[in-house]
Design an enzyme around this catalytic site. Structure first.
Site, PDB file in Angstrom:
ATOM      1  N   CYS A  96       0.827  -1.216   0.000  1.00 54.77           N
ATOM      2  CA  CYS A  96       0.000   0.000   0.000  1.00 54.77           C
ATOM      3  C   CYS A  96       0.861   1.266   0.000  1.00 54.77           C
ATOM      4  O   CYS A  96       1.518   1.546  -0.986  1.00 54.77           O
ATOM      5  CB  CYS A  96      -0.994  -0.031   1.161  1.00 54.77           C
ATOM      6  SG  CYS A  96      -2.341   1.175   0.924  1.00 54.77           S
ATOM      7  N   HIS A 204      -3.933  -4.992   0.578  1.00 59.01           N
ATOM      8  CA  HIS A 204      -3.445  -5.355   1.913  1.00 59.01           C
ATOM      9  C   HIS A 204      -3.492  -6.872   2.118  1.00 59.01           C
ATOM     10  O   HIS A 204      -4.389  -7.391   2.785  1.00 59.01           O
ATOM     11  CB  HIS A 204      -4.270  -4.660   2.998  1.00 59.01           C
ATOM     12  CG  HIS A 204      -3.959  -3.210   3.147  1.00 59.01           C
ATOM     13  ND1 HIS A 204      -2.905  -2.763   3.918  1.00 59.01           N
ATOM     14  CD2 HIS A 204      -4.532  -2.108   2.607  1.00 59.01           C
ATOM     15  CE1 HIS A 204      -2.863  -1.435   3.864  1.00 59.01           C
ATOM     16  NE2 HIS A 204      -3.831  -1.011   3.075  1.00 59.01           N
ATOM     17  N   GLU A 206      -1.870  -8.637   4.075  1.00 58.15           N
ATOM     18  CA  GLU A 206      -1.676  -9.018   5.491  1.00 58.15           C
ATOM     19  C   GLU A 206      -2.994  -9.219   6.230  1.00 58.15           C
ATOM     20  O   GLU A 206      -3.018  -9.862   7.282  1.00 58.15           O
ATOM     21  CB  GLU A 206      -0.811  -7.967   6.206  1.00 58.15           C
ATOM     22  CG  GLU A 206      -1.520  -6.683   6.623  1.00 58.15           C
ATOM     23  CD  GLU A 206      -1.704  -5.689   5.480  1.00 58.15           C
ATOM     24  OE1 GLU A 206      -1.349  -6.013   4.327  1.00 58.15           O
ATOM     25  OE2 GLU A 206      -2.211  -4.579   5.763  1.00 58.15           O
TER      26      GLU A 206
END
Ligand code: MN
Length: 230
Positions: A96, A204, A206
């Site tokens: 990001c 994202h 994660e």
């Protein structure tokens, strides 16, 4: 176990979990601590995280009204971390804001505010929940990213992703390559093929550690970091 430098951000828990699950040992780093050149001497990889906007003065443009700055000192610190990582061949995963930092550090520019500057753009600021699918990206078939994502890539080279960004790459930095885009043309992933491992994604990954869609991306990153510095 490879030590992974993780750029401090407001919320790190999902990054830490994803790196830990890949077998990496996270080391939080930030401006005011150890110098980037010293950090690079003792880690196997660098993970740049999400956060506020890169100050547009860093790419020679005035601030848009929607400018939402990152923590003081963070732009300079992370640009130096990118330079040190690339110069030393240290694997770099940029997520990001991190992908935007990477592009600017190498001489590129950013779209400062997608909703007000790109007519017809998809919604790219979608939340919550943090793993909500916002749109698909088309992944370039011969890219490192395509290989890393494995079974998460669907027929047609599509990959469904979340999206929490109001900025994106405008002019691509010299040496970078676009490896995924959304249907509205927004650049969603880049790579720097001159080094062994330098991957940036605008979404994202994660946030998916509980369901594992992007674990192979973190696995590949930590493996590269382990190979660099076992
Ligand atoms: Mn997006």
């Amino acid at each position: 176990m490879a030590v992974i430098a993780i750029a401090r951000s407001r919320r790190l828990d999902d990054y830490l979990e994803s790196v830990h699950r890949a077998g990496g040992y996270p080391l939080e780093v930030a401006d005011g601590g150890e110098q980037p050149s010293r950090i690079i001497e003792r880690v196997g990889g660098v993970l740049l995280t999400g956060g506020g906007d890169v100050d547009p003065s860093r790419y020679g443009e005035p601030q848009h009204a929607a400018f939402d700055p990152a923590e003081p000192g963070r732009d300079e610190f992370e640009a130096a971390l990118v330079a040190a990582a690339l110069a030393s061949g240290t694997p770099l995963l940029a997520i990001c804001r991190g992908m935007q930092v990477l592009n600017v550090a190498l001489g590129g520019t950013l779209i400062q505010d997608i909703p007000s500057q790109i007519a017809g753009a998809l919604p790219h600021s979608v939340s919550p929940p943090r793993d909500a699918i916002a749109h698909s990206v088309t992944v370039e078939r011969d890219s490192r990213l395509h290989g890393l994502l494995g079974d998460t890539i669907e027929p047609g080279d599509l990959c469904r992703v979340n999206s929490r960004h109001h900025q994106s790459v405008a002019r691509l930095a010299p040496g970078l390559r676009v490896t995924a885009s959304a249907i509205d043309g927004i650049i969603e992933a880049v790579e720097y093929p001159a080094v062994a491992f330098c991957v940036g994604v605008q979404w994202h990954p994660e946030n998916f550690w509980q369901t594992g869609e992007f674990q192979s991306l973190f696995d590949g990153f930590v493996q590269a970091a382990s190979a660099r510095r076992p």
